[in-house]
Enzyme design. Structure first.
Site, PDB file in Angstrom:
ATOM      1  N   CYS A  16      -6.858 -13.302  22.547  1.00  0.00           N
ATOM      2  CA  CYS A  16      -7.727 -12.141  22.769  1.00  0.00           C
ATOM      3  C   CYS A  16      -7.759 -11.747  24.248  1.00  0.00           C
ATOM      4  O   CYS A  16      -7.725 -10.562  24.586  1.00  0.00           O
ATOM      5  CB  CYS A  16      -9.138 -12.425  22.257  1.00  0.00           C
ATOM      6  SG  CYS A  16      -9.974 -13.833  23.016  1.00  0.00           S
TER       7      CYS A  16
ATOM      8  N   HIS B 137     -16.419 -15.254  28.977  1.00  0.00           N
ATOM      9  CA  HIS B 137     -16.110 -15.247  27.544  1.00  0.00           C
ATOM     10  C   HIS B 137     -17.276 -15.775  26.716  1.00  0.00           C
ATOM     11  O   HIS B 137     -17.913 -16.766  27.065  1.00  0.00           O
ATOM     12  CB  HIS B 137     -14.869 -16.111  27.292  1.00  0.00           C
ATOM     13  CG  HIS B 137     -14.180 -15.841  25.998  1.00  0.00           C
ATOM     14  ND1 HIS B 137     -14.731 -16.154  24.788  1.00  0.00           N
ATOM     15  CD2 HIS B 137     -12.967 -15.292  25.727  1.00  0.00           C
ATOM     16  CE1 HIS B 137     -13.890 -15.813  23.821  1.00  0.00           C
ATOM     17  NE2 HIS B 137     -12.815 -15.284  24.375  1.00  0.00           N
TER      18      HIS B 137
END
Length: 356
Positions: A160, A187
């Site tokens: 990602c 994150h």
């Protein structure tokens, strides 16, 4: 009647379920089977109801015998095999497998379980496979490699954060030239962390054994080093770290680059804006409003530039913030990659998704 590709998904976690949702709307794809270690009841429940991304518009119900679930009038098979090779892919006439467990990342085992045993034509993996025999693809950056004559049967959607970073690196490197760079991804928590302090059986990183709900947790990310597969000339000149934060969704990548030529904040933003409206439309976004992380939940773009935060220091050092829904953006790209791979290598048709 249009040709469809018969697909099975192994691993029905956060990414597996979101990819399922996106692919369900693709008429070129028929999802025939799901395999996961959880119960069929849990799989059906969690694909319909999601605390972050909302309730799916389709009604999902598990069969009482646990052998599958329905999505509206359609039916999907379900199994609970720990060994991928035990999934009845041959009997189901599966053309493509989506490997979404995050556990099987070796070319030899992927080929053994899927290609050699069951004759699966293509495997698409929801994580990078870092060895020869697999092609790691970042749509918008190196998808042209899918046009080669020798594309391996195993293709991955990279990670990602690599999908977030890739479009930014493309614009900066092609426009200004990157000498070196370092990134930090802020994150959200993932399933590799623990809710409360306890031994972590998924990762050896001790910091991930601490509660993900109340800690900032420095950890690793391979996103920066993975970019060199797209731009080999940057090998050894890009690296980075991650900081896991106690939020459920929408992450932020802090990119710092030393450029080959001088520039200004205005020129950098203009290059990023132009790319977001042109060759990277739908993949790269550009935002001038003072938004925060929750504003990017369910944003299916890979990366969205926070234009207000762009900095240029001493002409050649550039700092860029790029937002991303680390679940939706990544899963949408993977669904598009599945469509492209199916069209090119299974049905010999035109893909629904095309990028410059």
């Amino acid at each position: 009647m249009a040709k469809t590709t018969r697909v099975a998904i192994n691993g029905f976690g956060r990414i597996g379920r979101l990819v399922f949702r996106y692919l369900w709307e693709d008429p070129a794809i028929e999802i025939v089977h799901v395999n996961d270690l959880c119960s069929c009841e849990s799989a059906a429940y969690l694909v319909q109801f999601d605390s972050v991304h909302g309730t799916w518009t389709h009604e999902v119900e598990a069969r009482e015998d646990g052998t599958g679930f329905s999505v509206g009038e359609a039916s999907v098979g379900f199994s609970r095999h720990a060994v991928p090779g035990d999934i009845p892919l041959t009997d189901l006439k599966v053309d493509m497998v989506l490997e979404c467990t995050g556990k099987f990342l070796k070319v030899a085992e992927l080929n053994e379980h899927y290609v050699e045993k069951h004759g699966v034509k293509r495997v698409v993996v929801s994580a990078p496979v870092k060895e020869a025999g697999a092609l790691n693809v970042v749509l918008g950056c190196n998808h042209d490699l899918l046009d080669a004559d020798d594309v391996p049967s195993i293709v991955t959607n990279a990670s990602c954060t690599t999908n977030c970073l890739g479009p930014v690196v493309r614009v900066m490197h092609e426009t200004f030239g990157i000498e070196r760079g370092c990134i930090t991804t802020i994150h959200d928590v993932t399933g590799t962390q623990t809710l409360v302090d306890m031994p972590n059986t998924k990762k050896s990183d001790l910091r991930r054994a601490r509660s993900g709900m109340c800690n900032l947790c420095p950890t690793s990310t391979g996103s920066a080093t993975a970019i060199v597969e797209i731009y080999p000339e940057l090998r050894g000149r890009l690296n980075g770290l991650a900081v896991r934060v106690p939020l459920l969704n929408a992450s932020l990548t802090d990119c710092v680059f030393d450029l080959k030529r001088g520039t200004t904040k205005e020129e950098v933003n203009e290059a990023l804006k132009k790319a977001s409206e042109g060759p990277l439309r739908g993949i790269l976004g550009y935002e001038t409003k003072p938004l925060v992380s929750t504003d990017y939940t369910n944003d299916v773009r890979s990366s969205i530039i926070d234009a207000l935060s762009t900095m240029v220091i001493d002409d050649k050092m550039v700092k860029i913030y790029a937002w991303y829904d680390n679940e939706c953006g990544y899963s949408k790209r993977m669904a598009e990659l599945v469509n492209i791979v199916a069209a090119k290598f299974i049905t010999n048709t035109e893909p629904s998704f095309k990028y410059d």
